[in-house]
Scaffold this active site. Structure first.
Site, short mmCIF file in Angstrom:
data_model
loop_
_atom_site.label_atom_id
_atom_site.label_comp_id
_atom_site.label_asym_id
_atom_site.label_seq_id
_atom_site.Cartn_x
_atom_site.Cartn_y
_atom_site.Cartn_z
N GLU A 153 0.02 -1.31 5.78
CA GLU A 153 1.01 -0.82 6.73
C GLU A 153 0.77 0.64 7.08
O GLU A 153 1.02 1.07 8.22
CB GLU A 153 2.42 -1.00 6.14
CG GLU A 153 3.56 -0.68 7.12
CD GLU A 153 3.95 0.78 7.15
OE1 GLU A 153 4.67 1.18 8.08
OE2 GLU A 153 3.54 1.53 6.24
N ASP A 212 0.82 -1.21 0.00
CA ASP A 212 0.00 0.00 0.00
C ASP A 212 0.85 1.26 0.00
O ASP A 212 2.01 1.26 0.44
CB ASP A 212 -0.96 0.01 1.18
CG ASP A 212 -0.26 -0.06 2.53
OD1 ASP A 212 0.70 -0.84 2.66
OD2 ASP A 212 -0.67 0.66 3.46
#
Length: 442
Positions: free
Chosen positions: A146, A78
């Site tokens: 994350e 991400d």
């Protein structure tokens, strides 16, 4: 023939953006990213076992001759959101700007953290093509959130924990090869995070009855909240040298000019002077010698002519190694010194355990740095300022490190989570060599 840079650019073009509100996340982008990985890295997906955790996180197992003390290489899929108008080039149309050694790929995620993720896959794919089999199992752990919750990494750790997997070395994103971060130091340093600060959000709330803004009380909720924030700002946490910072300074002492060499070599005597100096040397140096707390979000009344029935501030706190959530919260209450201000702790995690900067795992990292990133690079422990998915792995390993094998300038580091994120092509390709060396060194 598709080159490594072209594969990298294709994966950077997929907008795997994470959001605090999971409802805003485009799951199809992560599906497209997974499909692209399988197509671009056929040997990885032929020879490694892969499972999906928490929806989109991907855990790979490369079986070695032994399952003992496996290596875990981490990265996350991400990226943070963008403000497109601030970028010189479209953030999800990866563009190479410049020529020769200055040629750089501009795109969101170029460094944080698809740079590492794709470099890892390039290293594994190339080793498989060479017929290489690791002596010990290797796991690739690619989280998908994350930047927000991080529970993808948590789910992967749960799976490994249930199977009794105890990694001998875990490497996640973190420090880089840098110049001039430590005052007076002229040699490049590979900053390997041996610990990271804890993180929590504290919500401050001041309440009142409300009413019309034309008849405010003597001290409205907004004023009490502002006073609380100001007290936190004017009374920062005390400075001190945590063990990882002491180790960093001792490691670089032989390479520092006088009088810094003497100061760093005799911290038993000079620590009070050094810590005060670091506290005055800018944001990065201040952040490694104290717990920090800063108000990041404010909210009040719904209208301009309305008194706020509740005024709120979110305070982001990063805990220095040795501090605790309980102790930091108690100090904030004392500093604010107003029982009418409510404190609510959210999203709290303690500082991570400290991994050793001696022993086989540390030497393995240092060898890979010296062999691929420059024999003049000094590998040093340091305290990572931000949080990463690696914090989940401290539950199953005592050797968790945070290092991204890229030589980054200050302006490149400043572009993380900002506009014009970029990485130089030759810097990125050297990172592939680092991961190859680390994988080949048992």
């Amino acid at each position: 023939m598709t080159t490594s840079v072209e594969r990298f650019r294709e994966l950077l073009a997929i907008p795997t953006v994470s959001h605090a509100d999971e409802a805003d996340v485009d799951g199809s982008a992560f599906d497209a990213f997974a499909a692209a990985l399988e197509r671009l890295y056929p040997l990885v997906h032929e020879h490694l076992e892969v499972e999906v955790a928490a929806g989109h996180s991907r855990l790979y197992r490369w079986k070695g001759a032994s399952a003992e003390d496996p290596l875990v290489l981490m990265a996350h899929q991400d990226v943070v959101p963008v403000v497109e108008d601030e970028w010189h080039t479209p953030p999800f149309e990866p563009t190479i700007v410049g020529e020769g050694a200055d040629a750089a790929i501009h795109a969101r995620g170029a460094i944080d953290d698809k740079g590492a993720l794709v470099a890892i896959l390039e290293a594994v794919e190339s080793l498989l093509a060479d017929g290489f089999t690791p002596e010990r199992d290797v796991y690739l752990a690619f989280g998908h959130n994350e930047e927000t919750a991080g529970d993808g990494a948590g789910a992967m750790v749960d799976a490994l924990d249930e199977r009794g997997v105890r990694p001998g070395l875990v490497l996640d994103e973190g420090g880089a090869v840098v110049d001039g971060v430590i005052p007076g130091l002229s040699v490049p340093t590979a900053m390997v995070g041996v610990a990271e600060r804890g993180i929590m959000t504290v919500l401050l709330t001041a309440r009142e009855d409300g009413g019309h803004a034309s008849t405010p009380p003597r001290t409205p909720a907004t004023a009490r909240l502002a006073r609380a924030i100001d007290r936190l700002h004017r009374n920062p946490f005390p400075v001190r040298l945590a063990d990882p910072v002491r180790a960093m300074l001792s490691t670089v002492a032989p390479y520092a000019p006088q009088p810094l060499r003497a100061l760093f070599s005799h911290l038993g005597l000079t620590a009070p002077l050094v810590v005060r100096a670091f506290g005055a040397l800018g944001p990065e140096m201040r952040a490694i010698v104290r717990t920090t707390a800063v108000a990041t979000q404010l909210s009040g009344a719904p209208g301009e002519n309305v008194l706020a029935t509740s005024a709120r501030a979110a305070v982001n706190v990063r805990l220095l190694t040795g501090d605790t959530v309980e102790g930091v919260t108690a100090r904030m209450r004392r500093v604010i010194a107003d029982p009418r201000i409510e404190l609510e702790v959210r999203h709290a995690s303690e500082p991570s355990p400290v991994s050793p900067w001696r022993g086989a795992a540390w030497r393995r990292l240092a060898r890979a740095v010296g062999d691929t990133l420059g024999s003049d690079v000094v590998t040093t422990p340091y305290l990572q300022l931000g949080a990463s998915d690696s914090r989940w792995f401290t539950r199953i390993s005592d050797h968790v490190y945070r290092f991204t094998p890229f030589h980054l300038t200050r302006s490149e580091r400043d572009a993380l989570h900002s506009h014009n994120e970029r990485i130089r092509v030759d810097v990125w390709t050297r990172g592939i060599g680092f991961y190859r060396a680390l994988l080949a060194d048992s």
